[in-house]
Design an enzyme around this catalytic site. Structure first.
Site, PDB file in Angstrom:
ATOM      1  N   GLU A  60     -45.258 -70.518 -22.599  1.00  0.00           N
ATOM      2  CA  GLU A  60     -44.252 -71.265 -22.050  1.00  0.00           C
ATOM      3  C   GLU A  60     -43.481 -70.805 -21.015  1.00  0.00           C
ATOM      4  OE1 GLU A  60     -41.468 -72.945 -25.186  1.00  0.00           O
ATOM      5  OE2 GLU A  60     -40.498 -74.202 -23.799  1.00  0.00           O
ATOM      6  N   TYR A  85     -35.128 -67.827 -23.198  1.00  0.00           N
ATOM      7  CA  TYR A  85     -35.553 -69.168 -22.460  1.00  0.00           C
ATOM      8  C   TYR A  85     -35.206 -68.994 -21.061  1.00  0.00           C
ATOM      9  CZ  TYR A  85     -36.068 -73.950 -23.936  1.00  0.00           C
ATOM     10  OH  TYR A  85     -36.510 -75.254 -24.234  1.00  0.00           O
ATOM     11  N   TYR A 138     -42.923 -79.253 -29.021  1.00  0.00           N
ATOM     12  CA  TYR A 138     -42.704 -80.585 -28.508  1.00  0.00           C
ATOM     13  C   TYR A 138     -43.887 -81.724 -28.494  1.00  0.00           C
ATOM     14  CZ  TYR A 138     -39.942 -76.765 -25.995  1.00  0.00           C
ATOM     15  OH  TYR A 138     -39.275 -75.991 -25.602  1.00  0.00           O
ATOM     16  N   ASP A 173     -32.536 -75.897 -19.442  1.00  0.00           N
ATOM     17  CA  ASP A 173     -31.558 -76.290 -20.592  1.00  0.00           C
ATOM     18  C   ASP A 173     -30.151 -75.225 -20.850  1.00  0.00           C
ATOM     19  OD1 ASP A 173     -33.393 -77.859 -20.838  1.00  0.00           O
ATOM     20  OD2 ASP A 173     -33.932 -77.501 -22.941  1.00  0.00           O
TER      21      ASP A 173
HETATM   22  C1  9WN Z   1     -35.423 -80.247 -24.236  1.00  0.00           C
HETATM   23  C2  9WN Z   1     -40.795 -79.597 -22.758  1.00  0.00           C
HETATM   24  C3  9WN Z   1     -39.259 -79.425 -22.514  1.00  0.00           C
HETATM   25  C4  9WN Z   1     -38.937 -78.764 -20.830  1.00  0.00           C
HETATM   26  C5  9WN Z   1     -37.745 -78.396 -20.539  1.00  0.00           C
HETATM   27  C6  9WN Z   1     -37.715 -77.257 -21.468  1.00  0.00           C
HETATM   28  C7  9WN Z   1     -37.536 -77.734 -23.006  1.00  0.00           C
HETATM   29  C8  9WN Z   1     -36.510 -79.302 -24.483  1.00  0.00           C
HETATM   30  C9  9WN Z   1     -36.234 -78.513 -25.670  1.00  0.00           C
HETATM   31  O1  9WN Z   1     -38.722 -78.275 -23.216  1.00  0.00           O
HETATM   32  O2  9WN Z   1     -36.740 -78.486 -23.194  1.00  0.00           O
HETATM   33  O3  9WN Z   1     -35.861 -81.409 -23.259  1.00  0.00           O
HETATM   34  O4  9WN Z   1     -36.166 -79.011 -26.842  1.00  0.00           O
HETATM   35  O5  9WN Z   1     -35.785 -77.242 -25.562  1.00  0.00           O
HETATM   36  O6  9WN Z   1     -36.393 -76.599 -21.291  1.00  0.00           O
HETATM   37  O7  9WN Z   1     -37.706 -78.042 -19.363  1.00  0.00           O
HETATM   38  O8  9WN Z   1     -39.239 -80.191 -20.055  1.00  0.00           O
HETATM   39  O9  9WN Z   1     -41.487 -78.876 -22.478  1.00  0.00           O
END
Ligand code: 9WN
Length: 725
Positions: A410, A366, A32, A173
């Site tokens: 995570e 997840y 992320y 998600d």
């Molecule tokens: C989509 C960033 C985010 C969290 C979410 C988690 C995951 C994203 C993804 O990561 O979601 O938003 O790409 O899977 O589900 O809770 O904010 O950590």
């Protein structure tokens, strides 16, 4: 602070530093790479304990990308990191909306609004809150605008409940709750925009991520929003996914409470957030409650029914204080069961995101099974809010040990604790810091209070002053007194939570009667107690009740530490002698050994009270004697006939609570101070290790102790002296 915690707090800070981009923190090193909405809230909470400036910057960077209609986007893209995530700005095309902020790249959906809670934490934890006030004044209108947006655009029926229109907005998600509404979306590959997932790889097993079918639907919903030019009215008309989720709404509700306090801090009117909080709490409690399941579920606005899938999100109204007492009790029964890992179950960590007993539970996938730190962090606070202290402590224990034992992942396997998803995950690190701080907080505040009123109660206090004597045969007094203590237990003690309702007890007729009977102790001869069991039960019950009496009579507010020498000063006159709580504990029940804090034994060489000493010492009494504080054993009534069985249960409960943490990966065991203070009662260090071993339920922990017996490293946990009220 135990050294192990200090070391791991340092590690957590390093993770946050490594993920810092210069103006905000990315959730993880590679998976992320941008700024995420609710992640930043949790991250700011962690940072608020040691770096106010960055905590503020985290929130300000996020709100710099707030849309003009108040929406706070799920992602704020880092222009220098584009090309590594899907979907990115080219796919979102948020420029179609008239509300997007200029010069910022964002997604077109939002996330649970945790931010007012984070801002309040930043203010509270700042060394000089006064200097944070300008920030609060700057950010308050933006927080208000965010909540106003949600109530204006996402609550079409003005019910006090917000809908989400994409699973990514929930933050959870691929929760099983979304399966039913997502299945309604028939995917036609020919009209679905082309896309390439970028979340696979990063060294993560694809089975731990959402499926391709899920992604098709995520893409479908993004496409729908952009085709509607992000116009809420048009989206609402067309969107097959409109859900009122208990997690999102509970966070919003709880955030309104923070907004109220922030408004008061800066002299704004708190009326609007106060009424939002109330309406949302009422609506959650009424509309999202599933009476048969005893659980909160999400409501599907398209099919107009509750989605009958119970996940950890359904416990979140506890965090918001939105559940009624009865609802809370039923939630607790669900939560403290095999489904979500019961207290002392021994083979699991608390609490998985989905019911472990369901066929579609997946331990590594997840949001379909594993443990998430942020959810449990909120839940632990919710449990404390409703007084479920042992369960909250057990959550706290797991939240502390998961990162220590399995790294800052995570999410975590709810059975063996393995870490999944991305390592060095920011909110795991941030909330670990917050949890450790909370764990040690009480120590500081208790010390402050104690120093302020140090000399206030300087004299011994004979609590049974004989002002009103009972009309009773002294030979029957012990029986009558025990009977009355039992009534106090039934009416005012919550034995499963280890709490005493001091407020109600204080003025009750039962307590008045108890005090009259306690006056009768002045004419009582303890020598008429017959047999070891009767003596054990009598003195244990009397110890626990003199402590309650002392707390009430001396007007203790937060902790017995407010009264220096509390246990030495509170006394009952019994026959021709007086007995302090210390005399009962160290003199009678501990065989008159010298307590660790004193150079003297309770009863000197010629003290006639020596005749009442109970030997040999039963170390299990340490899990039955209640010192009026959170870290001592849960209070109960002990009856002579069953006292051994009860002591057995008390020891088992304590050893399997958060007061004993076994950390195989660290080669360590963290235990309550009780084991240090009373080491000799257990037969020294090896004696207490044996004792713990015999009562531990967790097989892994037992194996670890067995294999490392000779070299076992032991650290002692902070003792929480806050009142057990
Ligand atoms: C989509 C960033 C985010 C969290 C979410 C988690 C995951 C994203 C993804 O990561 O979601 O938003 O790409 O899977 O589900 O809770 O904010 O950590």
């Amino acid at each position: 602070m135990a050294k192990i915690f200090a070391d791991y707090v340092e590690r957590a800070k390093r993770i946050l530093d490594d993920n810092w981009t210069g103006s905000s923190t990315k959730p993880s090193p590679s998976l992320y790479p941008h700024q995420w909405n609710w992640d930043s809230g949790f991250i700011a909470i962690g940072r608020s304990h040691y770096d106010t400036a960055r905590a503020i910057q985290e929130i300000e960077t996020l709100f710099a990308a707030q849309w003009s209609n108040g929406m706070l986007p799920q992602i704020v893209f880092n222009p220098t990191e584009l090309g590594h995530y899907f979907p990115e700005p080219d796919f979102w095309q948020t420029e179609r909306s008239p509300h997007t902020p200029s010069g910022k790249l964002t997604s077109g959906i939002t996330m649970p609004p945790i931010h007012a809670i984070a801002v309040e934490k930043i203010y509270q934890n700042a060394r000089q809150p006064r200097r944070v006030r300008p920030f609060v004044e700057r950010i308050y209108p933006k927080l208000l605008a965010l909540h106003a947006y949600l109530y204006r655009e996402r609550d079409p029926n003005q019910e006090g409940l917000i809908y989400i229109r994409h699973p990514w907005e929930s933050g959870i998600d691929n929760s099983p709750t979304w399966d039913v509404p997502l299945k309604r979306i028939a995917i036609d590959k020919t009209s679905l925009p082309e896309y390439t997932r970028r979340d696979l790889g990063h060294g993560i097993d694809p089975r731990m991520r959402p499926s391709d079918d899920d992604y098709d639907r995520y893409v479908y919903l993004v496409d729908l929003c952009r085709q509607c030019d992000y116009d809420e009215f048009r989206i609402r008309e067309a969107c097959p996914f409109l859900i009122q989720d208990p997690l999102f709404n509970s966070i919003l509700c709880r955030a309104n409470e923070s907004l109220v306090r922030l408004a008061e801090t800066i002299g704004e009117s708190p009326e609007t957030p106060r009424s939002w909080a109330k309406n949302t709490a009422d609506a959650i409690s009424k509309k999202l409650w599933h009476e048969e399941h005893g659980m909160f579920d999400a409501y599907d606005l398209v099919s107009e029914q509750l989605i009958e899938v119970d996940t950890a999100a359904g416990f979140m109204p506890l965090y918001a204080g939105a559940a009624t007492r009865d609802q809370a009790e039923r939630l607790y029964n669900q939560l403290n069961s095999l489904s979500f890992c019961a207290l002392h179950q021994g083979n699991c960590f608390t609490i998985p995101n989905y019911d472990t007993q369901k066929e579609d539970f997946e331990r590594s996938n997840y949001w379909r099974g594993p443990i998430w730190i942020n959810i449990n962090w909120m839940l632990a606070q919710g449990l404390r809010r409703y007084g479920y202290t042992p369960k909250a402590d057990s959550l706290q224990k797991d939240l502390l040990q998961l990162p220590i034992r399995f790294c800052f992942y995570e999410y975590f396997d709810s059975f063996d604790g393995s870490g999944y998803g991305s390592d060095n995950f920011s909110w795991t690190a941030a909330l670990f810091i917050d949890l450790v701080q909370e764990f040690y907080e009480s120590e500081r505040s208790v010390a402050r209070v104690a120093s302020r009123i140090k000399d206030f109660f300087a004299k011994d206090t004979i609590l049974n002053d004989g002002s009103e004597m009972p009309d009773i045969d002294p030979n029957k007094l012990a029986g009558e007194l025990m009977h009355n203590i039992r009534i106090l237990r039934d009416r005012f003690y919550n034995t499963s939570r280890g709490l005493v309702d001091y407020e109600q007890l204080k003025d009750s007729s039962e307590f008045k009667h108890y005090r009259i009977l306690a006056n009768g102790l002045r004419e009582f001869r303890p020598s008429c107690l017959m047999g070891r069991k009767e003596k054990l039960a009598f003195w244990t019950n009397l110890y626990n009740t003199i402590v309650v009496d002392g707390i009430v009579t001396l007007g203790v507010k937060e902790s017995v530490k407010e009264v220096p020498g509390f246990f030495r000063r509170i006394k009952y006159a019994i026959g021709s002698h007086s007995f302090s709580a210390d005399d009962i504990e160290h003199g009678i029940l501990r065989g008159n050994v010298r307590p660790w804090f004193s150079p003297f034994r309770s009863f000197g060489a010629r003290d006639p009270r020596r005749g009442m000493i109970l030997t040999p010492v039963d170390p299990r009494i340490h899990f039955a004697l209640v010192c009026g504080s959170r870290s001592c054993a849960p209070i109960d009534y002990y009856d002579a006939e069953h006292v051994y069985e009860q002591l057995e249960a008390a020891a088992k409960g304590f050893i399997n609570s958060s007061e004993v943490l076994v950390l195989p990966e660290e080669g360590k065991m963290l235990v309550s101070e009780i084991f240090r203070w009373y080491e000799r009662d257990f037969g020294g260090k090896s004696g207490f290790i044996d004792f713990i071993f015999d009562y531990l339920a967790d097989e892994n922990a037992r194996r670890f102790i067995q294999e490392n017996y000779a070299s076992l490293h032991i650290e002692y946990l902070h003792y929480d002296w806050n009142l057990n009220r």
